[in-house]
Design a protein around this motif. Structure first.
Motif, PDB file in Angstrom:
ATOM      1  N   GLY A 169      66.092  39.396  49.781  1.00  0.00           N
ATOM      2  CA  GLY A 169      65.007  39.349  50.761  1.00  0.00           C
ATOM      3  C   GLY A 169      63.665  39.075  50.112  1.00  0.00           C
ATOM      4  O   GLY A 169      62.855  38.295  50.629  1.00  0.00           O
ATOM      5  N   LEU A 170      63.418  39.690  48.955  1.00  0.00           N
ATOM      6  CA  LEU A 170      62.151  39.503  48.251  1.00  0.00           C
ATOM      7  C   LEU A 170      62.010  38.065  47.751  1.00  0.00           C
ATOM      8  O   LEU A 170      60.939  37.461  47.852  1.00  0.00           O
ATOM      9  N   THR A 171      63.100  37.507  47.234  1.00  0.00           N
ATOM     10  CA  THR A 171      63.074  36.123  46.749  1.00  0.00           C
ATOM     11  C   THR A 171      62.772  35.148  47.881  1.00  0.00           C
ATOM     12  O   THR A 171      61.929  34.250  47.744  1.00  0.00           O
ATOM     13  N   ILE A 172      63.454  35.330  49.005  1.00  0.00           N
ATOM     14  CA  ILE A 172      63.209  34.466  50.161  1.00  0.00           C
ATOM     15  C   ILE A 172      61.770  34.622  50.656  1.00  0.00           C
ATOM     16  O   ILE A 172      61.095  33.639  51.001  1.00  0.00           O
ATOM     17  N   SER A 173      61.266  35.844  50.677  1.00  0.00           N
ATOM     18  CA  SER A 173      59.899  36.100  51.135  1.00  0.00           C
ATOM     19  C   SER A 173      58.870  35.424  50.237  1.00  0.00           C
ATOM     20  O   SER A 173      57.871  34.877  50.728  1.00  0.00           O
ATOM     21  N   ILE A 174      59.110  35.463  48.926  1.00  0.00           N
ATOM     22  CA  ILE A 174      58.176  34.829  47.988  1.00  0.00           C
ATOM     23  C   ILE A 174      58.139  33.322  48.215  1.00  0.00           C
ATOM     24  O   ILE A 174      57.066  32.718  48.325  1.00  0.00           O
ATOM     25  N   VAL A 175      59.323  32.704  48.286  1.00  0.00           N
ATOM     26  CA  VAL A 175      59.399  31.253  48.487  1.00  0.00           C
ATOM     27  C   VAL A 175      58.782  30.858  49.828  1.00  0.00           C
ATOM     28  O   VAL A 175      57.957  29.938  49.918  1.00  0.00           O
ATOM     29  N   LEU A 176      59.173  31.579  50.889  1.00  0.00           N
ATOM     30  CA  LEU A 176      58.672  31.271  52.226  1.00  0.00           C
ATOM     31  C   LEU A 176      57.178  31.533  52.338  1.00  0.00           C
ATOM     32  O   LEU A 176      56.420  30.708  52.886  1.00  0.00           O
ATOM     33  N   GLY A 177      56.729  32.668  51.813  1.00  0.00           N
ATOM     34  CA  GLY A 177      55.319  33.038  51.913  1.00  0.00           C
ATOM     35  C   GLY A 177      54.406  32.073  51.169  1.00  0.00           C
ATOM     36  O   GLY A 177      53.369  31.649  51.700  1.00  0.00           O
ATOM     37  N   VAL A 178      54.785  31.720  49.941  1.00  0.00           N
ATOM     38  CA  VAL A 178      53.977  30.785  49.158  1.00  0.00           C
ATOM     39  C   VAL A 178      53.968  29.405  49.810  1.00  0.00           C
ATOM     40  O   VAL A 178      52.920  28.746  49.888  1.00  0.00           O
ATOM     41  N   ALA A 179      55.122  28.967  50.305  1.00  0.00           N
ATOM     42  CA  ALA A 179      55.208  27.656  50.953  1.00  0.00           C
ATOM     43  C   ALA A 179      54.312  27.594  52.187  1.00  0.00           C
ATOM     44  O   ALA A 179      53.586  26.602  52.401  1.00  0.00           O
ATOM     45  N   LEU A 180      54.337  28.628  53.017  1.00  0.00           N
ATOM     46  CA  LEU A 180      53.492  28.660  54.212  1.00  0.00           C
ATOM     47  C   LEU A 180      52.010  28.704  53.841  1.00  0.00           C
ATOM     48  O   LEU A 180      51.185  28.032  54.481  1.00  0.00           O
ATOM     49  N   ALA A 181      51.680  29.478  52.801  1.00  0.00           N
ATOM     50  CA  ALA A 181      50.277  29.580  52.375  1.00  0.00           C
ATOM     51  C   ALA A 181      49.755  28.241  51.875  1.00  0.00           C
ATOM     52  O   ALA A 181      48.637  27.826  52.218  1.00  0.00           O
ATOM     53  N   VAL A 182      50.559  27.549  51.073  1.00  0.00           N
ATOM     54  CA  VAL A 182      50.157  26.235  50.550  1.00  0.00           C
ATOM     55  C   VAL A 182      50.018  25.231  51.690  1.00  0.00           C
ATOM     56  O   VAL A 182      49.058  24.456  51.747  1.00  0.00           O
ATOM     57  N   ALA A 183      50.975  25.249  52.622  1.00  0.00           N
ATOM     58  CA  ALA A 183      50.927  24.325  53.756  1.00  0.00           C
ATOM     59  C   ALA A 183      49.676  24.559  54.600  1.00  0.00           C
ATOM     60  O   ALA A 183      49.006  23.603  55.015  1.00  0.00           O
ATOM     61  N   VAL A 234      48.193  34.988  49.507  1.00  0.00           N
ATOM     62  CA  VAL A 234      48.138  33.734  48.760  1.00  0.00           C
ATOM     63  C   VAL A 234      47.232  32.733  49.462  1.00  0.00           C
ATOM     64  O   VAL A 234      46.459  32.008  48.815  1.00  0.00           O
ATOM     65  N   TYR A 235      47.299  32.696  50.781  1.00  0.00           N
ATOM     66  CA  TYR A 235      46.424  31.800  51.543  1.00  0.00           C
ATOM     67  C   TYR A 235      44.955  32.154  51.307  1.00  0.00           C
ATOM     68  O   TYR A 235      44.121  31.260  51.071  1.00  0.00           O
ATOM     69  N   ASP A 236      44.627  33.433  51.349  1.00  0.00           N
ATOM     70  CA  ASP A 236      43.249  33.859  51.078  1.00  0.00           C
ATOM     71  C   ASP A 236      42.851  33.531  49.640  1.00  0.00           C
ATOM     72  O   ASP A 236      41.695  33.168  49.373  1.00  0.00           O
ATOM     73  N   GLY A 237      43.807  33.656  48.711  1.00  0.00           N
ATOM     74  CA  GLY A 237      43.521  33.324  47.319  1.00  0.00           C
ATOM     75  C   GLY A 237      43.220  31.848  47.123  1.00  0.00           C
ATOM     76  O   GLY A 237      42.302  31.477  46.379  1.00  0.00           O
ATOM     77  N   LEU A 238      43.969  30.999  47.798  1.00  0.00           N
ATOM     78  CA  LEU A 238      43.734  29.556  47.702  1.00  0.00           C
ATOM     79  C   LEU A 238      42.394  29.168  48.318  1.00  0.00           C
ATOM     80  O   LEU A 238      41.770  28.191  47.901  1.00  0.00           O
ATOM     81  N   ARG A 239      41.962  29.929  49.304  1.00  0.00           N
ATOM     82  CA  ARG A 239      40.684  29.642  49.969  1.00  0.00           C
ATOM     83  C   ARG A 239      39.496  30.270  49.236  1.00  0.00           C
ATOM     84  O   ARG A 239      38.341  30.016  49.598  1.00  0.00           O
ATOM     85  N   SER A 240      39.762  31.109  48.236  1.00  0.00           N
ATOM     86  CA  SER A 240      38.685  31.857  47.575  1.00  0.00           C
ATOM     87  C   SER A 240      37.864  31.018  46.602  1.00  0.00           C
ATOM     88  O   SER A 240      36.830  31.470  46.118  1.00  0.00           O
ATOM     89  N   THR A 241      38.343  29.817  46.289  1.00  0.00           N
ATOM     90  CA  THR A 241      37.607  28.965  45.348  1.00  0.00           C
ATOM     91  C   THR A 241      36.299  28.488  45.980  1.00  0.00           C
ATOM     92  O   THR A 241      36.238  28.217  47.177  1.00  0.00           O
ATOM     93  N   LYS A 242      35.284  28.387  45.165  1.00  0.00           N
ATOM     94  CA  LYS A 242      33.976  27.950  45.653  1.00  0.00           C
ATOM     95  C   LYS A 242      33.963  26.436  45.842  1.00  0.00           C
ATOM     96  O   LYS A 242      34.493  25.689  45.036  1.00  0.00           O
ATOM     97  N   ARG A 243      33.338  26.013  46.915  1.00  0.00           N
ATOM     98  CA  ARG A 243      33.233  24.589  47.222  1.00  0.00           C
ATOM     99  C   ARG A 243      32.509  23.836  46.113  1.00  0.00           C
ATOM    100  O   ARG A 243      32.830  22.687  45.799  1.00  0.00           O
ATOM    101  N   GLU A 244      31.522  24.509  45.487  1.00  0.00           N
ATOM    102  CA  GLU A 244      30.764  23.869  44.415  1.00  0.00           C
ATOM    103  C   GLU A 244      31.662  23.508  43.231  1.00  0.00           C
ATOM    104  O   GLU A 244      31.485  22.451  42.592  1.00  0.00           O
TER     105      GLU A 244
END
Length: 246
Positions: A63-77, A134-144
């Motif tokens: 379950g944890l493996t599937i959650s990691i793959v699914l969660g990261v994929a959704l966050a990146v998408a 992960v989605y919040d982490g990807l968005r945390s980068t500064k635009r500058e």
């Protein structure tokens, strides 16, 4: 060890108070003492560690493996496309509003007492923290910073790999620590509601016998294993994200 000295002291005090209170109440089926729980674990060690613990760990890790793959994929998408984000984000949130105790019996109807009914319940309970963090982490980068890399000729893939991915790593590991404990809980709950083996099933069976120490035994085992897994994740985090400690 010094880092966790205060936690160890508080834990010891808690166990002493628990032991004293359990002996004072003297009703093991309501509140068994820590010593009686450890004794029960030792007596039933073969059944617990050779039969039920492996079943729970298998559900947890799948379950944890599937959650990691699914969660990261959704966050990146969601990070790559605003349209995908608008379509998926509300659905991801809605999945967390449905109590797992109401869905687990449905999964048993669909998949029977096979491992997949329990895995699905665990995934539903655990993929949310990974997706959102992960989605919040990807968005945390500064635009500058993104614009600076673009002026140097960096492509979107370069920006993702060299800027967004490192920024999301602390968020990922934080989510992973949360998800490890949730995966244990999800596996135990699904086993409680419908299974033929596992620590959740064992606890439910012991409850019908009013054996308080045996009911608490799986809780102690799962808590101990969760602490170990979180410690391992923390070690990996410090090894991988070295720049944060510099």
């Amino acid at each position: 060890m010094k880092k966790y000295k205060s936690s160890i002291i508080v834990g010891i005090i808690f166990i002493i108070i628990w032991e004293g209170l359990a002996r004072y109440i003297d009703a093991a089926y309501i509140l068994p003492s820590p010593s009686s729980i450890l004794e029960k674990i030792w007596i039933l060690r073969k059944e617990l560690f050779l039969v039920h613990l492996p079943a729970t760990l298998l559900v947890t890790f799948i379950g944890l493996t599937i959650s990691i793959v699914l969660g990261v994929a959704l966050a990146v998408a969601m990070n790559l496309s605003e349209n995908i984000q608008k379509a998926i984000y509300p659905i991801v949130v809605v999945t967390q509003t449905i109590p797992i105790t109401t869905l687990a019996p449905i999964f048993v109807l669909w998949f029977g007492y096979s491992i997949w009914s329990k895995v699905l319940a665990t995934v539903l309970m655990t993929f949310f923290p990974i997706t959102i963090n992960v989605y919040d982490g990807l968005r945390s980068t500064k635009r500058e910073m993104e614009e600076l890399l673009m002026t140097y000729g960096a492509s979107k893939m370069d920006i993702f790999i060299k800027l967004k991915l490192p920024s999301a790593m602390p968020y990922f590991f934080s989510a992973l620590k949360i998800t490890v404990s949730l995966s244990m809980i999800g596996a135990a709950i699904s086993e409680w509601l419908g299974a033929q083996s596992g620590l959740g099933y064992f606890s439910k069976r012991m409850m019908t016998q009013l054996d308080g120490a045996a009911v608490f035994a799986p809780i102690v085992i799962l808590s101990f294993i969760t602490i170990i897994l979180v410690a391992i994740i923390s070690i990996l985090e410090n090894k991988i994200i070295k720049w944060r400690n510099e």
